[in-house]
Design a protein around this motif. Structure first.
Motif, short mmCIF file in Angstrom:
data_model
loop_
_atom_site.label_atom_id
_atom_site.label_comp_id
_atom_site.label_asym_id
_atom_site.label_seq_id
_atom_site.Cartn_x
_atom_site.Cartn_y
_atom_site.Cartn_z
N GLN B 36 1.02 -0.91 0.09
CA GLN B 36 -0.52 -0.09 -0.49
C GLN B 36 1.16 1.27 -0.01
OE1 GLN B 36 -3.11 -0.03 2.12
NE2 GLN B 36 -3.55 -1.88 2.86
N LEU B 37 1.84 1.25 -0.55
CA LEU B 37 2.81 2.52 -0.97
C LEU B 37 2.55 2.82 -2.00
CD1 LEU B 37 5.93 1.64 1.43
CD2 LEU B 37 4.97 3.68 1.13
N ILE B 38 1.97 2.62 -3.11
CA ILE B 38 2.31 2.88 -4.98
C ILE B 38 2.07 4.19 -4.09
CG2 ILE B 38 -0.22 2.09 -5.38
CD1 ILE B 38 1.16 1.00 -7.94
N GLY B 39 0.83 4.96 -4.13
CA GLY B 39 0.64 6.45 -4.45
C GLY B 39 1.93 7.02 -3.63
N THR B 40 2.59 6.35 -2.74
CA THR B 40 3.66 7.22 -2.21
C THR B 40 5.24 6.80 -3.21
OG1 THR B 40 2.62 5.98 -0.04
CG2 THR B 40 5.47 7.32 -0.16
N LEU B 41 4.90 5.91 -3.71
CA LEU B 41 6.28 6.07 -4.99
C LEU B 41 5.83 6.76 -5.71
CD1 LEU B 41 8.76 4.42 -5.56
CD2 LEU B 41 6.60 2.18 -6.99
N ALA B 42 4.13 6.78 -5.93
CA ALA B 42 3.61 7.58 -7.36
C ALA B 42 4.47 8.83 -6.71
CB ALA B 42 2.62 7.66 -7.23
N HIS B 43 3.94 9.64 -5.89
CA HIS B 43 4.82 10.72 -5.86
C HIS B 43 6.24 10.91 -5.18
CE1 HIS B 43 4.35 14.87 -3.54
NE2 HIS B 43 5.46 13.92 -2.45
N ARG B 44 6.76 10.24 -4.98
CA ARG B 44 8.63 10.52 -5.61
C ARG B 44 8.56 10.00 -6.47
NH1 ARG B 44 12.25 11.85 -1.96
NH2 ARG B 44 12.96 10.79 -1.36
N LEU B 45 8.23 9.22 -7.33
CA LEU B 45 8.80 9.61 -8.47
C LEU B 45 8.49 10.80 -9.89
CD1 LEU B 45 10.33 6.96 -7.36
CD2 LEU B 45 9.49 5.56 -9.29
N GLU B 46 7.33 11.72 -9.27
CA GLU B 46 6.88 12.67 -10.18
C GLU B 46 8.32 12.94 -10.69
OE1 GLU B 46 4.05 14.99 -7.80
OE2 GLU B 46 3.09 14.97 -9.75
N GLY B 47 8.23 13.30 -12.29
CA GLY B 47 8.68 14.57 -12.59
C GLY B 47 10.31 13.51 -13.41
N LEU B 48 10.22 12.24 -13.00
CA LEU B 48 11.50 11.80 -13.71
C LEU B 48 11.07 11.18 -14.69
CD1 LEU B 48 13.01 8.74 -10.48
CD2 LEU B 48 14.12 11.50 -11.63
N ALA B 49 12.43 10.99 -15.52
CA ALA B 49 11.74 10.17 -17.18
C ALA B 49 11.88 8.70 -16.96
CB ALA B 49 13.26 10.83 -18.13
N VAL B 50 10.64 8.43 -16.10
CA VAL B 50 10.57 6.44 -16.35
C VAL B 50 9.35 5.88 -17.56
CG1 VAL B 50 9.93 6.89 -13.72
CG2 VAL B 50 7.57 6.91 -14.79
N PRO B 51 9.55 4.76 -17.89
CA PRO B 51 8.52 4.16 -19.08
C PRO B 51 7.18 4.97 -19.11
CG PRO B 51 9.92 2.71 -18.08
CD PRO B 51 10.04 3.69 -17.50
N ASN B 52 7.03 4.89 -20.46
CA ASN B 52 5.64 5.29 -20.34
C ASN B 52 4.68 4.97 -19.86
OD1 ASN B 52 6.07 7.98 -21.80
ND2 ASN B 52 5.55 6.58 -24.44
N ALA B 53 4.19 3.69 -19.71
CA ALA B 53 3.38 2.26 -19.24
C ALA B 53 3.39 2.65 -17.46
CB ALA B 53 3.83 0.98 -19.46
N VAL B 54 4.62 3.12 -17.28
CA VAL B 54 5.27 3.77 -15.93
C VAL B 54 4.46 4.57 -15.28
CG1 VAL B 54 6.46 3.77 -13.81
CG2 VAL B 54 7.01 1.85 -15.60
#
Lengths: 292, 330
Positions: B36-54
């Motif tokens: 239950q940390l996917i929202g937190t992860l999403a917040h932490r990774l905001e702005g990074l050039a991750v793949p489109n699907a991600v």
């Protein structure tokens, strides 16, 4: 997991893992024309597993798991492993999907415009979608309409069409060239046989369509049709959506926009031939109205 | 094989995820969802050039967490409207408190039930008011109900009949059967008023509560998320006066462990004892499908959680009754 298969259906990627080889082989065969998940990253995981290690071999029984699970989901016999995989994929969508408003509906498309059909189980929406799909319409899906709140477009989700009981024989006759999965007899929903959507449906599955007409079919009555008012459509569709509440205001806005944008008809039909005639008639009326 | 450390690394140093391939991302997202940390992860990774699907999946997770935040605050407001007229201050706990106070720990956080703390001598009034306000009992079993009322730190859970949301009304932060008895009165007195007419615990008490919840009560399920809360709270407020406060509540050992494990997972690391390493082994026990692994470690902590809650004879009686009811551990 010992056996793994990944696939993309419309915009949604899945990774399915299994303790057994057979369901994965069946999936790989039936979904052989589908692409892999974008960037190799699926949206959801489905897991078919034995409740206890020895149940892998002794009276094998398939539990359905994944990113999202219902605690009371009952296991299925290994012979119905393909159904378990399909149920697992639907479950991930029903419980986890937040990008699109999900409507429990079948969708077909013609001239870039989508016809949505929704109703209770047994109303014939899968059957009608399969039949229309064999008669010049593009099959976009028989389970979920994926309504994009940002654009108002419906995205295709052409998974295997799930035919139940009498519908199996009807479609086997109507679509003799169709590719079918194994007959799964005696499932919790009766007999089930899956139909692979046509090559045209798979090739075009990344193309969304503008909703144009909503039908509420009911099988087993004398042919009739009536316009359904907005209020009733709205309530029926909130009930037909698994994630309407979870989507919050985005879901409300998407749904009210849809309800206001397209006409809705309830059609009763005694048999598939008259249903097809009624659908075509409703579609022509729509074209006439648009022209006038 | 990937385990919970993959998620810990991604949260600690988001840039490390850029080296992941499709399979690595798939595992990371599955583990984050399970913890239950996917929202937190999403917040932490905001702005990074991750793949489109991600990018798409993380975007959905952010939207979902935002909707969860709105729903959690609304639920808190519903409880406040019922309880404030009684002169009962609503002290929010855990996730709802973090988002209500706008804390870093609340960013992207998944929030389940509404947890509130009220004075023990007002608990009957509170329960009656909630029942009149549309909440209903969840536990139909008389043994469970009596057990909660006699031994737990909270009322039996209530669920709202229209909104289908659960409320846990606490009067302290550990079961009454536990050997440690935190100072509930001090928690209330030190609580901080928000502009919304609701209250949250003081930062040090939030840390004490997180540590109590993790190490003196449960079996460490959801522990990565709780330690992420600890990591964020320490980052935002520091640890001034924390040791004294923890000692006051009798939770010095637990708070020390929470700080070490949070630093090991998400911070600059810490000097770990052998026991700490065992805890980390349990906390990171997820495979790349998000599935629980290390069953013996898990079982050990499950048994431990029961031993912490109850004296042996009481535990034996409890397990006997539960077994006769056909209860199986999750």
């Amino acid at each position: 997991m010992r056996h793994v298969f990944s696939v993309r259906i419309g915009p949604i990627g899945f990774r399915i893992g299994s303790d057994w080889r057979a369901p994965i082989e069946q999936l790989a065969e039936l979904y052989s024309h589908y692409p892999a998940p974008q960037d190799g990253v699926p949206d959801y995981n489905v897991r078919l597993f034995a409740a206890r290690p020895w149940r892998r071999v002794v009276r094998p029984s398939v539990m359905i798991g994944g990113d999202f699970v219902l605690p009371e989901a009952a296991p299925l016999p290994l012979a119905q492993g393909l159904l378990a995989a399909e149920m697992g994929m639907n479950l991930q969508m029903a419980l986890g999907q937040r990008r699109y408003l999900l409507l429990h509906a079948s969708v077909v498309e013609r001239d870039g415009r989508a016809l949505l059909m929704t109703g209770v189980s047994g109303s014939g929406k899968s059957t009608l979608a399969a039949l229309l799909g064999a008669r010049g319409w593009r099959l976009m899906g028989d389970e979920f309409a994926l309504l994009d709140p940002a654009t108002g477009l419906v995205h295709a989700f052409p998974r295997l069409v799930s035919l139940k009981n009498q519908a199996i024989g009807v479609i086997e006759q109507a679509v003799p060239e169709g590719r079918f999965g194994p007959l799964l007899a005696g499932t919790p929903k009766g007999d089930i046989r899956h139909l692979v959507p046509g090559a045209d449906a798979i090739a075009a599955m990344e193309t969304p369509a503008r909703p144009a007409l909503l039908l509420f079919p009911s099988f087993g009555y004398a042919a009739a049709s009536r316009a359904v008012p907005h209020s009733e459509v709205f309530v029926r569709l909130t009930q037909a959506s698994t994630n309407y509440t979870a989507m919050g205001e985005r879901g409300f806005t998407a749904l009210t926009s849809l309800v206001k944008a397209i006409p809705a008809l309830a059609i009763d039909y005694p048999d598939t031939d008259s249903a097809l005639a009624q659908v075509e008639a409703a579609w022509s009326d729509l074209a006439l109205e648009a022209a006038s | 094989m990937n385990d919970g450390w993959l998620l810990a690394r991604a949260l600690r140093t988001p840039e490390t995820t850029l080296a992941l391939n499709g399979a690595g991302w798939t595992d990371l997202l599955a583990i984050a969802r399970a913890e239950q940390l996917i929202g937190t992860l999403a917040h932490r990774l905001e702005g990074l050039a991750v793949p489109n699907a991600v990018q798409r999946i993380l975007g959905d997770a952010r939207a979902s967490a935002e909707q969860g935040r709105i729903a959690a605050l609304w639920e808190a407001e519903m409880a406040r409207r019922v309880l404030t007229p009684l002169g009962v201050a609503v002290v929010l706990l855990k996730g709802t408190a973090f988002v209500a106070a706008g804390l870093a720990a609340g960013q992207g956080r998944s929030i389940g039930d509404l947890d509130i703390l009220v004075a023990r001598d007002r608990i009957d009034v509170v329960e009656a008011a909630l029942l009149a306000g549309g909440w209903e009992w969840v536990k139909p079993d008389p043994y469970d109900d009596a057990y909660y009322r006699r031994w737990m730190h909270e009322l039996p859970p209530l669920i709202h009949r229209d909104r289908d949301r659960m409320i846990d009304v606490h009067h302290t932060i550990l079961p009454l059967t536990a050997r440690i008895t935190p100072d509930a009165q001090a928690l209330l007195e030190a609580s901080i008023e928000l502009a919304t007419d609701m209250r949250v615990l003081s930062p040090n008490d939030m840390l004490v509560h997180a540590a109590a919840h993790l190490f003196a009560d449960g079996d460490l399920a959801g522990g990565m998320r709780n330690l992420w809360d600890v990591h964020c709270l320490v980052g935002e407020f520091g640890t001034d006066g924390l040791v004294q406060r923890a000692a006051h509540h009798g939770l010095k050992r637990e708070v020390g462990r929470a700080l070490r494990l949070a630093a090991a997972l998400f911070g600059d690391g810490a000097t770990l004892s052998a026991a700490d390493r065992l805890y980390l082994r349990r906390l990171t026990a997820r495979d790349g499908w998000g599935w629980p692994i290390r069953p013996f470690t898990r079982l050990g902590f499950y048994i431990r959680s029961h031993l912490l809650r109850m004296p042996p004879m009481m535990l034996a009686r409890h397990l006997w009754i539960k077994w006769r009811h056909g209860h199986t551990p999750a």
